[in-house]
Design a protein around this motif. Structure first.
Motif, short mmCIF file in Angstrom:
data_model
loop_
_atom_site.label_atom_id
_atom_site.label_comp_id
_atom_site.label_asym_id
_atom_site.label_seq_id
_atom_site.Cartn_x
_atom_site.Cartn_y
_atom_site.Cartn_z
N CYS A 71 0.97 -0.64 0.20
CA CYS A 71 -0.13 0.34 -0.11
C CYS A 71 0.98 0.99 -0.21
O CYS A 71 1.77 0.96 0.12
CB CYS A 71 -0.84 0.51 1.21
SG CYS A 71 0.13 -0.10 3.44
N THR A 72 0.34 2.56 -0.12
CA THR A 72 1.03 4.02 -0.17
C THR A 72 0.55 4.89 1.35
O THR A 72 -0.73 4.83 0.16
CB THR A 72 0.98 4.44 -1.89
OG1 THR A 72 1.84 3.45 -2.84
CG2 THR A 72 1.46 5.51 -1.62
N PRO A 73 1.20 5.22 1.22
CA PRO A 73 0.62 5.80 2.32
C PRO A 73 0.52 7.16 1.49
O PRO A 73 0.96 7.45 0.82
CB PRO A 73 1.81 6.29 3.61
CG PRO A 73 2.73 5.20 3.27
CD PRO A 73 2.81 3.82 2.05
N ASP A 74 -0.50 8.02 1.97
CA ASP A 74 -1.13 9.44 1.54
C ASP A 74 -0.33 10.60 2.49
O ASP A 74 -0.37 10.58 2.97
CB ASP A 74 -2.75 9.29 1.52
CG ASP A 74 -3.17 10.31 0.05
OD1 ASP A 74 -2.37 11.07 0.07
OD2 ASP A 74 -4.02 9.68 0.22
N TYR A 75 -0.65 11.83 1.17
CA TYR A 75 -0.03 12.42 1.97
C TYR A 75 -0.31 13.83 2.79
O TYR A 75 -0.52 14.42 3.24
CB TYR A 75 0.04 14.24 0.60
CG TYR A 75 1.52 13.63 0.26
CD1 TYR A 75 2.60 13.69 0.70
CD2 TYR A 75 1.32 12.83 -1.14
CE1 TYR A 75 3.96 13.44 0.40
CE2 TYR A 75 2.67 12.24 -1.60
CZ TYR A 75 4.14 12.44 -1.24
OH TYR A 75 4.97 12.27 -1.68
N GLN A 76 -2.04 13.19 2.96
CA GLN A 76 -3.22 13.97 3.70
C GLN A 76 -3.80 12.69 5.29
O GLN A 76 -4.09 11.73 4.61
CB GLN A 76 -4.15 14.39 2.86
CG GLN A 76 -4.86 14.06 2.11
CD GLN A 76 -6.11 14.67 1.60
OE1 GLN A 76 -5.47 15.37 1.27
NE2 GLN A 76 -7.80 14.08 1.60
N THR A 77 -4.36 13.62 5.82
CA THR A 77 -5.54 12.77 6.39
C THR A 77 -6.90 12.85 5.95
O THR A 77 -7.17 13.66 5.61
CB THR A 77 -4.95 13.78 8.26
OG1 THR A 77 -3.94 14.32 8.99
CG2 THR A 77 -6.59 13.10 9.35
N LYS A 78 -7.55 11.41 6.02
CA LYS A 78 -8.45 11.29 5.36
C LYS A 78 -9.48 11.36 6.27
O LYS A 78 -10.46 11.13 5.57
CB LYS A 78 -8.31 10.31 4.57
CG LYS A 78 -7.14 10.19 3.50
CD LYS A 78 -7.22 8.82 2.70
CE LYS A 78 -5.93 9.01 1.47
NZ LYS A 78 -5.93 7.48 0.40
N VAL A 79 -9.50 11.20 7.14
CA VAL A 79 -10.66 11.18 8.11
C VAL A 79 -9.80 12.24 9.55
O VAL A 79 -9.27 12.11 9.99
CB VAL A 79 -11.45 10.18 8.40
CG1 VAL A 79 -12.10 10.34 10.01
CG2 VAL A 79 -11.14 9.19 7.84
N LEU A 80 -11.32 13.24 10.35
CA LEU A 80 -10.91 14.02 11.27
C LEU A 80 -11.75 14.47 12.19
O LEU A 80 -12.92 13.56 11.64
CB LEU A 80 -10.95 15.51 10.69
CG LEU A 80 -9.61 15.93 9.11
CD1 LEU A 80 -10.41 17.48 8.91
CD2 LEU A 80 -8.16 16.06 10.19
N ILE A 81 -11.23 14.22 13.42
CA ILE A 81 -12.38 14.71 14.66
C ILE A 81 -13.37 15.82 14.42
O ILE A 81 -12.59 16.43 14.19
CB ILE A 81 -11.69 14.35 15.88
CG1 ILE A 81 -11.24 13.02 16.08
CG2 ILE A 81 -12.52 14.47 16.55
CD1 ILE A 81 -12.37 11.67 15.88
N ASN A 82 -14.70 15.64 14.02
CA ASN A 82 -15.36 16.80 13.89
C ASN A 82 -15.93 17.64 14.92
O ASN A 82 -16.46 18.33 15.00
CB ASN A 82 -16.34 17.04 12.31
CG ASN A 82 -16.56 18.02 12.17
OD1 ASN A 82 -15.75 18.23 11.39
ND2 ASN A 82 -17.59 18.28 11.21
N GLY A 83 -16.32 16.70 15.81
CA GLY A 83 -16.76 16.69 17.07
C GLY A 83 -16.87 15.71 17.99
O GLY A 83 -17.11 14.75 17.96
N TYR A 84 -16.95 16.33 19.08
CA TYR A 84 -17.32 15.29 19.89
C TYR A 84 -18.08 15.60 21.02
O TYR A 84 -18.44 16.82 21.83
CB TYR A 84 -17.02 14.41 20.70
CG TYR A 84 -14.97 15.10 21.69
CD1 TYR A 84 -15.86 15.48 23.13
CD2 TYR A 84 -14.64 15.67 20.76
CE1 TYR A 84 -14.55 16.17 23.57
CE2 TYR A 84 -13.29 16.97 21.46
CZ TYR A 84 -13.90 16.77 23.03
OH TYR A 84 -13.16 17.42 23.86
N LEU A 85 -19.00 15.04 21.60
CA LEU A 85 -20.09 15.71 22.81
C LEU A 85 -19.89 14.64 24.34
O LEU A 85 -20.07 13.15 24.12
CB LEU A 85 -21.73 15.61 23.07
CG LEU A 85 -22.05 15.75 23.80
CD1 LEU A 85 -22.12 17.31 24.22
CD2 LEU A 85 -24.00 15.37 23.28
N ASN A 86 -19.28 15.10 25.17
CA ASN A 86 -19.23 14.79 26.55
C ASN A 86 -21.21 15.02 27.08
O ASN A 86 -21.20 15.59 27.51
CB ASN A 86 -18.71 15.28 27.39
CG ASN A 86 -16.78 14.46 27.25
OD1 ASN A 86 -16.78 13.25 26.86
ND2 ASN A 86 -15.58 15.36 27.38
#
Length: 560
Positions: free
Chosen positions: A447-462
């Motif tokens: 496989c080939t590592p990508d240059y970008q993050t493909k998933v972000l934490i966009n928010g969360y709730l405690n």
């Protein structure tokens, strides 16, 4: 991919354990009666015989099926009483010198008898003749009783041919006698065996009345001596056996012999058949001197380089004067040559790391797994030796050099996360299995590592009420394969990671479009589940086994 997020999560899991109390115990086998000591006969089985006791060399079994048909397997021992107490239940009623009754009564919905089983040691014996009688002693459902045999405690049950069977009428009948020469019926297969079994299988045919009682009596078994001296090999454990071109496999060969006092100063030799079970050109694998015990065990060795096969047998012969016959171990043995490769290799790359995974061989003919990583081209070469020359490090470039690559894993697990990778570079991973100093041919993925993050934490709730807690993900890579991604969280003290949830290997996660928002609730509850990706929004529970597996939120990180 790994995206870390600290968050305090604490909840209490409560488990309820329900334990059945129906009295069932595991199914056991009776000790084998030695036919060389005389004839077998069913004893006087009186109604006051203690619950859970059985006649010598015999036992009763139950099934787990109500109104069991002929093919229903027996699964547990009968542990009830023999005196018609409690009434209206499936039971065995002792009838003294008149034998016993099979009783299936549907009143209490436990009508799951059953079988009467007798164990026999027929080493040195032939002309085995079984006499018995059957009789209907009630009106009710239609049941039959058929005589069956098997050649060991793990062989399949087979009807005597021609059949020896009491055919019920659903009512009272006269006593019907039966005689079966099972040596003749089986072509001598039951002769000279250390532990054959006979059983009288009581089974349902038709009808729905409340009761069925069939009486079995006058059971006797006779035999005559085989001419000359004989051996019978017992069951052999340990299959499959693992060998390589340089490593043998140890095997214990238990056997019995008759007439034990006539072997004198002689030697027993264990022999291995070919892969089809033929002893036309046997291989001698071990010896032991004779004594007068009638039972010995040979410490034998299956030679290194023995070809792969699933139909091997072992027998024991003797050089004693007058030796006549040797019976093999009955059950096919498997021998595997050299280690078997892993299966289901896979690799998933993210910005600077890669998760490499595999499934271990189903046959445990291996010592350890070795993974080598190489940049830009396939891994060249094959490992050698016993593995001690290789030291693994999950940081690419830090393990033992191997060709132009490096060792990144050595162990008995099923995955490794390789770090220190360069985005845009294709990495190849070759996975080998070792047994002794022998290595499998290896399986390779890349496989080939990508240059970008493909998933972000966009928010969360405690939330105070944990069922409302959630984490929101934003997919930034297009046509993203999220199979194998992982999500986890710190414990409440922020001192360590909790077990991770895995995105299942299903088509649902294979092509996730850029911009998709994924709402993940932390508790299974009455949340609305949205699995339609067409609007760019998904809403799921991380405990939903359709989409995730593993994980715990008792004490979330995203990785893939």
């Amino acid at each position: 991919m790994v995206i870390f997020r600290d968050k305090r999560l604490v909840f209490l899991l409560n488990f309820l354990l329900f334990v059945g109390i129906n009295g069932a115990v595991a199914q056991t086998n009776p000790a084998a009666f030695n036919m060389a000591t005389g004839n077998y006969s069913f004893p006087n089985w009186i109604p006051t015989s203690g619950a859970g006791t059985y006649p010598p060399n015999a036992i009763w079994h139950r099934t787990s099926t109500l109104h069991p048909p002929k093919l229903a397997a027996t699964t547990v021992d009968y542990v009830g009483t023999y005196n018609n107490v409690p009434a209206n239940f499936a039971r065995i009623d002792g009838q003294g010198l008149n034998g016993f009754d099979f009783v299936n009564d549907i009143t209490n919905n436990d009508h799951n008898l059953g079988a009467f089983v007798v164990g026999l040691n027929t080493v040195g014996r032939t002309a085995i003749i079984v006499n018995w009688s059957g009789r209907g002693v009630s009106t009710g459902s239609l049941y039959n009783v058929i005589l069956q045999y098997r050649l060991s405690t793990v062989s399949a049950w087979t009807d005597i041919s021609p059949t020896s069977e009491f055919v019920g009428t659903g009512g009272f009948t006269a006593t019907m006698p039966f005689t079966a020469n099972i040596s003749a019926a089986t072509g001598g297969a039951v002769d000279n065996r250390p532990n054959i079994q006979l059983r009288w299988k009581y089974y349902y045919v038709s009808g729905g009345a409340s009761l069925s009682k069939i009486r079995i009596s006058a059971v006797s078994i006779t035999s005559t001596a085989l001419a000359g001296k004989n051996t019978g090999t017992d069951l052999i454990s340990g299959s499959p056996f693992c060998v390589t071109p340089t490593i043998f496999a140890a095997v214990s060969v238990p056997f019995k012999y008759e007439a034990k006092a006539t072997f004198g100063v002689s030697t027993f030799t264990a022999q291995l058949s070919d892969a089809s079970g033929s002893f036309l050109t046997p291989v001698n694998i071990g010896t032991i001197p004779s004594n007068t015990s009638g039972s010995l065990t040979i410490a034998a060795t299956i030679p290194a380089g023995t070809p792969y096969g699933t139909g091997y047998r072992i027998r024991v012969i003797s050089n004693a004067v007058g030796f006549a016959a040797a019976s093999d171990n009955i059950i096919d043995l498997t021998i595997r040559l050299s280690p078997t490769d892993i299966t289901s290799p896979a690799s998933v790359c993210i910005t600077d790391s890669s998760t490499v995974s595999w499934a271990l061989p189903t046959i445990s003919c291996y010592t350890e797994v070795l993974v080598v990583a190489n940049a830009n081209s396939s891994v060249a070469g094959t490992p050698t030796g016993n593995g001690s020359a290789y030291t693994a490090n999950t940081a690419f470039g830090s393990g033992t050099p191997f060709g132009t690559g490096f060792v990144v894993y050595k162990g008995a697990g099923t995955n490794v996360i390789v770090s220190s990778l360069t985005p845009g570079t294709q990495y190849f991973y070759k996975i080998w299995v070792r047994y002794g100093s022998e290595w499998s041919s290896g399986q390779e993925v890349s496989c080939t590592p990508d240059y970008q993050t493909k998933v972000l934490i966009n928010g969360y709730l405690n939330a105070t009420n944990r069922i409302n807690e959630w984490t929101e993900l934003l997919v930034t890579g297009d046509n993203l394969d999220m199979r194998g991604y992982k999500i986890r969280d710190n414990n409440s003290s922020q001192s360590g990671w909790q077990p991770e949830f895995n995105f299942n290997n299903i088509p649902f996660w294979q092509h996730v479009r850029r911009g998709t928002v994924i709402m993940l609730y932390h508790q299974m509850n009455s949340h609305i589940i949205d699995t339609d990706p067409s609007d760019g929004y998904l809403q799921l529970d991380v405990y939903d086994l359709t989409y995730f597996n593993g994980g715990s939120l008792t004490t979330l990180d995203l990785s893939g």
